[in-house]
Design an enzyme around this catalytic site. Sequence first.
Site, PDB file in Angstrom:
ATOM      1  CG  ASN A 156      65.542 -48.393 -27.123  1.00  0.00           C
ATOM      2  OD1 ASN A 156      65.446 -47.493 -25.884  1.00  0.00           O
ATOM      3  ND2 ASN A 156      66.971 -49.364 -25.865  1.00  0.00           N
ATOM      4  CD  GLN A 193      63.634 -50.974 -31.006  1.00  0.00           C
ATOM      5  OE1 GLN A 193      62.075 -51.336 -31.264  1.00  0.00           O
ATOM      6  NE2 GLN A 193      64.693 -51.269 -30.127  1.00  0.00           N
ATOM      7  CB  SER A 217      70.241 -50.374 -35.224  1.00  0.00           C
ATOM      8  OG  SER A 217      71.730 -51.916 -35.287  1.00  0.00           O
ATOM      9  CB  ALA A 218      71.553 -53.843 -39.708  1.00  0.00           C
ATOM     10  CG  HIS A 219      71.623 -55.452 -33.965  1.00  0.00           C
ATOM     11  ND1 HIS A 219      71.202 -56.245 -33.365  1.00  0.00           N
ATOM     12  CD2 HIS A 219      71.783 -54.978 -34.007  1.00  0.00           C
ATOM     13  CE1 HIS A 219      71.012 -55.303 -31.600  1.00  0.00           C
ATOM     14  NE2 HIS A 219      71.850 -54.884 -32.974  1.00  0.00           N
ATOM     15  CB  THR A 260      87.568 -51.261 -45.425  1.00  0.00           C
ATOM     16  OG1 THR A 260      89.327 -50.682 -45.818  1.00  0.00           O
ATOM     17  CG2 THR A 260      86.912 -52.059 -46.401  1.00  0.00           C
ATOM     18  CB  CYS A 310      72.149 -50.640 -23.511  1.00  0.00           C
ATOM     19  SG  CYS A 310      71.755 -50.716 -25.148  1.00  0.00           S
TER      20      CYS A 310
HETATM   21  C1  LIG Z   1      69.205 -50.669 -30.770  1.00  0.00           C
HETATM   22  C2  LIG Z   1      69.182 -49.571 -30.590  1.00  0.00           C
HETATM   23  C3  LIG Z   1      70.160 -48.741 -30.484  1.00  0.00           C
HETATM   24  C4  LIG Z   1      72.164 -49.442 -30.365  1.00  0.00           C
HETATM   25  O1  LIG Z   1      72.218 -50.314 -31.757  1.00  0.00           O
HETATM   26  P1  LIG Z   1      72.878 -51.471 -31.722  1.00  0.00           P
HETATM   27  O2  LIG Z   1      73.432 -51.689 -33.247  1.00  0.00           O
HETATM   28  O3  LIG Z   1      72.551 -52.346 -31.393  1.00  0.00           O
HETATM   29  O4  LIG Z   1      74.688 -50.285 -31.538  1.00  0.00           O
HETATM   30  C5  LIG Z   1      69.689 -47.476 -30.338  1.00  0.00           C
HETATM   31  N1  LIG Z   1      68.997 -46.923 -30.513  1.00  0.00           N
HETATM   32  C6  LIG Z   1      67.854 -47.727 -30.347  1.00  0.00           C
HETATM   33  C7  LIG Z   1      66.704 -47.124 -29.923  1.00  0.00           C
HETATM   34  C8  LIG Z   1      67.752 -49.187 -30.222  1.00  0.00           C
HETATM   35  O5  LIG Z   1      66.261 -50.231 -30.352  1.00  0.00           O
END
Ligand SMILES: *Cc1c(COP(=O)(O)O)cnc(C)c1O
Length: 264
Positions: free
Chosen positions: A35, A63, A83-85, A121, A208
Site C-alpha cells: 500500500n 490493494q 477491504s471494501a473502502h 450479525t 495507519c
Molecule cells: C487499507 C489496507 C488494509 C486495512 O484495511 P482496512 O479496511 O482499512 O482496515 C490492509 N491491507 C492493505 C494492503 C491495505 O491497503
Amino acid sequence: MTALPVDRQGIVDPDDVRGALRADTVLVSVMAANNEIGTLQPIAEIGKLTRARKIPFHTDATQLVGAAPVNVDELNVDLLSMSAHKRYGPKGVGALYVRAGTPLAPVQHGGSHERGRRGGTENVPGIVGFAAALRIAAQEMDAERARLTAMRARLMREALTLPGAHLNGDPVRRLPNNVNLSFDGTDSQSLVMGLDLHGVAASSGSACTSGSIEPSHVIVALGLPARLAAAAVRLTLGRWTTDTDVAYALDALRDVVIRLQQAA
Ligand SMILES: *Cc1c(COP(=O)(O)O)cnc(C)c1O
C-alpha cells in the site's frame, strides 16, 4: 514468526520463502501489493512452494482486488483478504476468501454466524455496498488500468527529473496508481505539508501510522540511506484523477522540492 527481508524494490524472494519453511510452519502470508510503494509480489510463485508442502498461504490483496485481475487458483492462495473502502465501497467491511479445506479457527466466538468463524450479525448494507463497488471496479478495470498506468508513467517520469529524485519501489512491478519518491535535501513531513498547502494530498507512510514522524517501516525495509528514507512521499491516483490534476501536482511538487532544497 519468521519475517523475511525484501530487496531494494521491496520484493520478497521466493527462494527466501523456500528457505524459511519448516516442518512446523502453519501459515505463510505475503501481501499481494504494497500500500505504500505499490510493489507487486510474486504470489503465484510463492504459492507453488507452499502448495507443494501443503502449508496454508494467505495474501492481503486489499490493494490488488479491483485494480487488476485476481484469480485465487492462478495465485495458488488458500486465503485472500480484501477491504471494501479501498475500492470505493463502504468503510467497515471486508472479505476473506477461504479455500475449501483450509483450517481456520474462529476469530470471535458467540454465534454460529459465518459458519462459526465470527459471531455477530453481518453488516448487510456494507456487504451489499462492497459487492456493488466490486461490480463497478470489474466493469471499469481494463479502461481504468490503462488510464491510471499512463498517468502514473507521466507522474513518475517527470517527477524523476526533479533534483535529487529517487523512485521507491519497482518501476514496473507496481500498482497502476502508485508513485512513491524520495527527494534528497527534503524531509517527508515538509513535503506532505508543502503539498497540502497547494491542495495536493500526499502521504509519508500509511494512514495507519499517520502522525508518526519516524520513517515508514516499509521504506526502511528497502535499505535506503537514512536521508532518503526520511524524505519519502507517496502520491496515489484515483478514479477521479485527471491529466490536469497530474500536471498540477507536478508543478506543486517542483515548487515544494526546490524550495525545501534551497532552504536546506
Ligand atoms: C487499507 C489496507 C488494509 C486495512 O484495511 P482496512 O479496511 O482499512 O482496515 C490492509 N491491507 C492493505 C494492503 C491495505 O491497503
